[in-house]
Scaffold this motif. Structure first.
Motif, mmCIF file in Angstrom:
data_model
loop_
_atom_site.group_PDB
_atom_site.id
_atom_site.type_symbol
_atom_site.label_atom_id
_atom_site.label_comp_id
_atom_site.label_asym_id
_atom_site.label_seq_id
_atom_site.Cartn_x
_atom_site.Cartn_y
_atom_site.Cartn_z
ATOM 1 N N ARG A 156 10.550 21.363 -10.617
ATOM 2 C CA ARG A 156 11.940 21.339 -11.066
ATOM 3 C C ARG A 156 12.873 20.545 -10.160
ATOM 4 N NH1 ARG A 156 13.208 27.310 -11.182
ATOM 5 N NH2 ARG A 156 15.248 26.651 -11.882
ATOM 6 N N ALA A 157 12.502 20.346 -8.884
ATOM 7 C CA ALA A 157 13.318 19.514 -7.995
ATOM 8 C C ALA A 157 12.847 18.072 -8.147
ATOM 9 C CB ALA A 157 13.198 19.993 -6.553
ATOM 10 N N THR A 158 13.133 17.490 -9.299
ATOM 11 C CA THR A 158 12.603 16.183 -9.670
ATOM 12 C C THR A 158 13.741 15.252 -10.073
ATOM 13 O OG1 THR A 158 12.269 17.045 -11.906
ATOM 14 C CG2 THR A 158 10.377 17.079 -10.437
ATOM 15 N N ASP A 159 13.370 14.004 -10.340
ATOM 16 C CA ASP A 159 14.315 13.007 -10.819
ATOM 17 C C ASP A 159 14.283 13.022 -12.343
ATOM 18 O OD1 ASP A 159 15.939 10.826 -11.243
ATOM 19 O OD2 ASP A 159 14.434 9.343 -10.656
ATOM 20 N N ASP A 160 15.244 13.696 -12.949
ATOM 21 C CA ASP A 160 15.250 13.844 -14.399
ATOM 22 C C ASP A 160 15.499 12.479 -15.049
ATOM 23 O OD1 ASP A 160 15.151 14.986 -16.862
ATOM 24 O OD2 ASP A 160 16.784 16.391 -16.545
ATOM 25 N N VAL A 161 14.605 12.084 -15.942
ATOM 26 C CA VAL A 161 14.681 10.733 -16.493
ATOM 27 C C VAL A 161 14.939 10.711 -17.993
ATOM 28 C CG1 VAL A 161 13.226 9.725 -14.710
ATOM 29 C CG2 VAL A 161 12.164 10.672 -16.764
ATOM 30 N N ALA A 162 14.979 11.850 -18.634
ATOM 31 C CA ALA A 162 15.181 11.871 -20.085
ATOM 32 C C ALA A 162 16.265 12.882 -20.419
ATOM 33 C CB ALA A 162 13.861 12.186 -20.794
ATOM 34 N N GLU A 163 15.953 13.839 -21.264
ATOM 35 C CA GLU A 163 16.917 14.868 -21.613
ATOM 36 C C GLU A 163 17.208 15.742 -20.397
ATOM 37 O OE1 GLU A 163 15.367 17.072 -24.857
ATOM 38 O OE2 GLU A 163 14.752 15.297 -25.983
ATOM 39 N N ASP A 164 18.394 16.326 -20.370
ATOM 40 C CA ASP A 164 18.723 17.245 -19.282
ATOM 41 C C ASP A 164 17.748 18.413 -19.307
ATOM 42 O OD1 ASP A 164 20.793 15.671 -18.505
ATOM 43 O OD2 ASP A 164 22.331 16.821 -19.562
ATOM 44 N N GLY A 165 17.188 18.717 -18.167
ATOM 45 C CA GLY A 165 16.230 19.812 -18.109
ATOM 46 C C GLY A 165 14.842 19.351 -18.518
ATOM 47 N N GLY A 209 0.792 -1.217 0.000
ATOM 48 C CA GLY A 209 0.000 0.000 0.000
ATOM 49 C C GLY A 209 0.826 1.270 0.000
ATOM 50 N N LEU A 210 2.125 1.153 0.232
ATOM 51 C CA LEU A 210 3.012 2.324 0.244
ATOM 52 C C LEU A 210 3.782 2.479 -1.066
ATOM 53 C CD1 LEU A 210 4.432 1.997 3.863
ATOM 54 C CD2 LEU A 210 3.004 3.861 3.006
ATOM 55 N N ALA A 211 3.434 1.687 -2.078
ATOM 56 C CA ALA A 211 4.190 1.719 -3.333
ATOM 57 C C ALA A 211 4.196 3.113 -3.950
ATOM 58 C CB ALA A 211 3.609 0.697 -4.308
ATOM 59 N N LEU A 212 3.047 3.777 -3.950
ATOM 60 C CA LEU A 212 2.972 5.112 -4.551
ATOM 61 C C LEU A 212 3.845 6.102 -3.793
ATOM 62 C CD1 LEU A 212 1.837 7.392 -6.290
ATOM 63 C CD2 LEU A 212 -0.177 7.433 -4.812
ATOM 64 N N ALA A 213 3.716 6.129 -2.468
ATOM 65 C CA ALA A 213 4.494 7.081 -1.671
ATOM 66 C C ALA A 213 5.986 6.875 -1.874
ATOM 67 C CB ALA A 213 4.120 6.948 -0.193
ATOM 68 N N LYS A 214 6.409 5.636 -1.911
ATOM 69 C CA LYS A 214 7.839 5.362 -2.095
ATOM 70 C C LYS A 214 8.298 5.772 -3.496
ATOM 71 C CE LYS A 214 7.379 1.066 -0.593
ATOM 72 N NZ LYS A 214 7.673 -0.320 -0.148
ATOM 73 N N ALA A 215 7.472 5.519 -4.504
ATOM 74 C CA ALA A 215 7.851 5.864 -5.881
ATOM 75 C C ALA A 215 7.949 7.361 -6.092
ATOM 76 C CB ALA A 215 6.842 5.267 -6.855
ATOM 77 N N ALA A 216 7.172 8.129 -5.319
ATOM 78 C CA ALA A 216 7.170 9.589 -5.483
ATOM 79 C C ALA A 216 8.066 10.294 -4.481
ATOM 80 C CB ALA A 216 5.743 10.112 -5.347
ATOM 81 N N GLY A 217 8.887 9.540 -3.752
ATOM 82 C CA GLY A 217 9.818 10.159 -2.824
ATOM 83 C C GLY A 217 9.188 10.616 -1.528
ATOM 84 N N LEU A 219 8.264 13.001 -10.202
ATOM 85 C CA LEU A 219 7.982 13.691 -8.950
ATOM 86 C C LEU A 219 8.855 13.120 -7.841
ATOM 87 C CD1 LEU A 219 6.075 15.687 -7.456
ATOM 88 C CD2 LEU A 219 4.516 13.758 -7.098
ATOM 89 N N ASP A 220 9.500 14.001 -7.087
ATOM 90 C CA ASP A 220 10.408 13.586 -6.016
ATOM 91 C C ASP A 220 10.190 14.509 -4.825
ATOM 92 O OD1 ASP A 220 12.456 12.825 -4.334
ATOM 93 O OD2 ASP A 220 13.977 12.745 -5.902
ATOM 94 N N ILE A 221 9.275 14.121 -3.958
ATOM 95 C CA ILE A 221 8.905 14.984 -2.835
ATOM 96 C C ILE A 221 10.059 15.139 -1.855
ATOM 97 C CG2 ILE A 221 7.312 15.250 -0.896
ATOM 98 C CD1 ILE A 221 6.166 15.769 -3.702
#
Length: 490
Positions: A285-294, A28-36, A304-306
């Motif tokens: 903007r304080a996120t986990d960049d997963v593709a191109e820089d920026g 049940g905590l999968a979402l919270a963990k995935a979003a930081g 999303l990285d809380i």
């Protein structure tokens, strides 16, 4: 999702179906963990307004935190959720177990019902719902549902845009999904699709990712996408009338936006030292960049990285969340936040700013001038390839003349873009004038894959030069004027 029904030339929006019924999730905590947000203690926050089908107050995961709900059409109090979509969204934002947790399990939920049994949302209902949310103290407004944005200048779309801008101007964070209409072309490219209301300025816009972090292909793309929220595959509460198991499987960007709303409430509560503008920028903007820089059109700034948003230093000031796109936002209640750059006692002013094609297309500045003053304006883009347009509006400028492209109150304009536009004009009467710095459109009809810069920083210099009457000629004592001497010599 059901097909959207238009109630105006440019407004067509509907809410999708709730996730299909499932047993309690294994984690049940999968979402919270995935979003930081895993391990972050429940924090009391300002209410999250859930603009959806309603919220079931008996859902155990929301027990004791569901406030009095309201119908956006009538303003009357309502309770319950005959559909289930709103309850599931509220659980992703703020569920506190058992079985499933959202991102902000300490948040109160303010239900605003914007759709009936047909899941269709009218412009009036959405605008009224936003107003009710602000009126009842919401810190974050989550808007469920999307639809294609056909014409942002028709009356229904204007009504929604004004309601969103008004909420943002009072420090409320507004969150919506990018939409789920994406279909790659035969060549494999993906054209941006402008979804309502996610493509409107000043909205935090979520595309969907799986809890494993992979972008969901059906999510719309475009320069207005801010983040990926990892909700696809997460479970959230459903009313028992909708599902005997009590859980639904989330799919789509409306549920991604619900998780983003929970994260926004956490950042708002745990970073009270920051302005709403800084909170907005950290979330996107304080996120986990997963593709191109920026930034890129598919994934925004990244996942999303809380945890990062809660600990990162405030980002450099970029007015993505400010509301100064039109003269309307510089007057009345908003005037104090936007003092004139020039006054009869102040002749020169400099300021920095930033515009964004998708999030903040124009900045408008008031200047107070005297009769016959000469106003000079110089804008210099931070990038040599910057594309900025400059306009001066006269004292009779209408509330939304800049965004609406009105020309009747345009005193002078560059009529095109450059990296260093300049204007100068001598005014005929005293009063308040407006200087507008704008950038290019977010979508190029001839090249739908075009993605403009996320931010276009600039330096603005304005100056006024008073009109000086020519002084009368004075002659030296004892020396007659030439004409008089000539006359005497006759």
């Amino acid at each position: 999702a059901s097909a959207p029904l238009a109630n105006g030339a440019g407004f067509a929006m509907s809410i999708g179906a709730p996730g299909y019924c499932t047993p309690a999730p294994e984690d049940g905590l999968a979402l919270a963990k995935a979003a930081g947000a895993g391990g972050i203690a429940a924090t009391p926050t300002r209410p999250i307004a859930v603009l959806d089908t309603g919220v079931d107050p008996t859902a155990p995961q929301l027990a004791g935190r569901v406030m009095q709900g309201y119908d956006a059409g009538t303003g009357a109090p309502v309770s319950g959720d005959p559909d289930g979509h709103g309850t599931e969204a509220a659980g992703l934002a703020a569920g506190a177990g058992p079985g499933a947790w959202g991102l902000s399990p300490g948040s109160p939920i303010l239900p605003i019902r914007i759709a009936g049994a047909d899941r269709v949302v009218t412009a009036d209902a959405l605008a009224n719902g936003i107003g009710l949310a602000v009126q009842h103290g919401a810190g974050v407004i989550y808007i469920s549902g999307t639809g294609p944005l056909v014409d942002p200048f028709d009356a229904p779309s204007w009504k929604v845009l004004r309601a969103i801008d008004s909420a943002v101007s009072f420090g409320v964070l507004v969150v919506a999904g990018a939409g789920d209409d994406n279909s790659p072309s035969p060549g494999g490219t993906t054209a941006p699709i402008a979804g309502m209301p996610g493509a409107l300025p000043h909205v935090l816009t979520a595309a969907a990712a799986t809890v494993a972090g992979e972008r969901v292909d059906s999510s719309n793309s475009g320069p207005w996408v801010d983040v990926l929220a990892p909700t696809e595959g997460a479970s959230a509460p459903l009313p028992l009338a909708s599902c005997l198991h009590g859980y639904g499987f989330s799919r789509g960007t409306s549920f991604a936006a619900a998780a983003l709303a929970g994260g926004a409430a956490l950042v708002q509560a745990r970073r009270p030292d920051l302005t709403p503008q800084q909170q907005y920028e950290l979330l996107r903007r304080a996120t986990d960049d997963v593709a191109e820089d920026g930034h890129d059109a598919l994934t925004g700034f990244g996942r999303l990285d809380i945890a990062t948003a809660l600990t990162a230093s405030p980002l450099p000031a970029e007015p993505g969340a400010e509301v100064d796109d039109d003269p309307f936002w510089l007057r009345g209640l908003f005037a104090k936040a936007h003092p004139p750059l020039l006054t009869p006692r102040k002749r020169v002013a400099r300021t920095t700013g930033s515009v964004s094609a998708a999030k903040d297309p124009s900045d408008v500045y008031p200047v107070r001038l005297r009769k016959r003053d000469k106003l000079s304006v110089v804008v210099t883009a931070a990038s040599p390839s910057g594309e900025l347009e400059l306009s001066i509006l006269n004292t009779t400028a209408g509330d939304f003349d800049v965004t609406n492209g009105a020309t009747k109150t345009l005193l002078k304009g560059t009529g095109g873009v450059s990296s260093a536009p300049t204007l100068a004009v001598r005014v005929k009467r005293a009063g308040r004038y407006y200087v507008a710095v704008s950038t290019i459109d977010a979508v190029d009809p001839e090249d739908p894959t075009f993605a403009p810069p996320t931010q276009e920083p600039y330096l603005l210099k304005v100056s006024r030069r008073p009109h000086r009457k020519k002084a009368p000629k004075h002659h030296k004592k004892g020396r007659p004027h030439r004409a008089a001497a000539k006359h005497r010599g006759r």
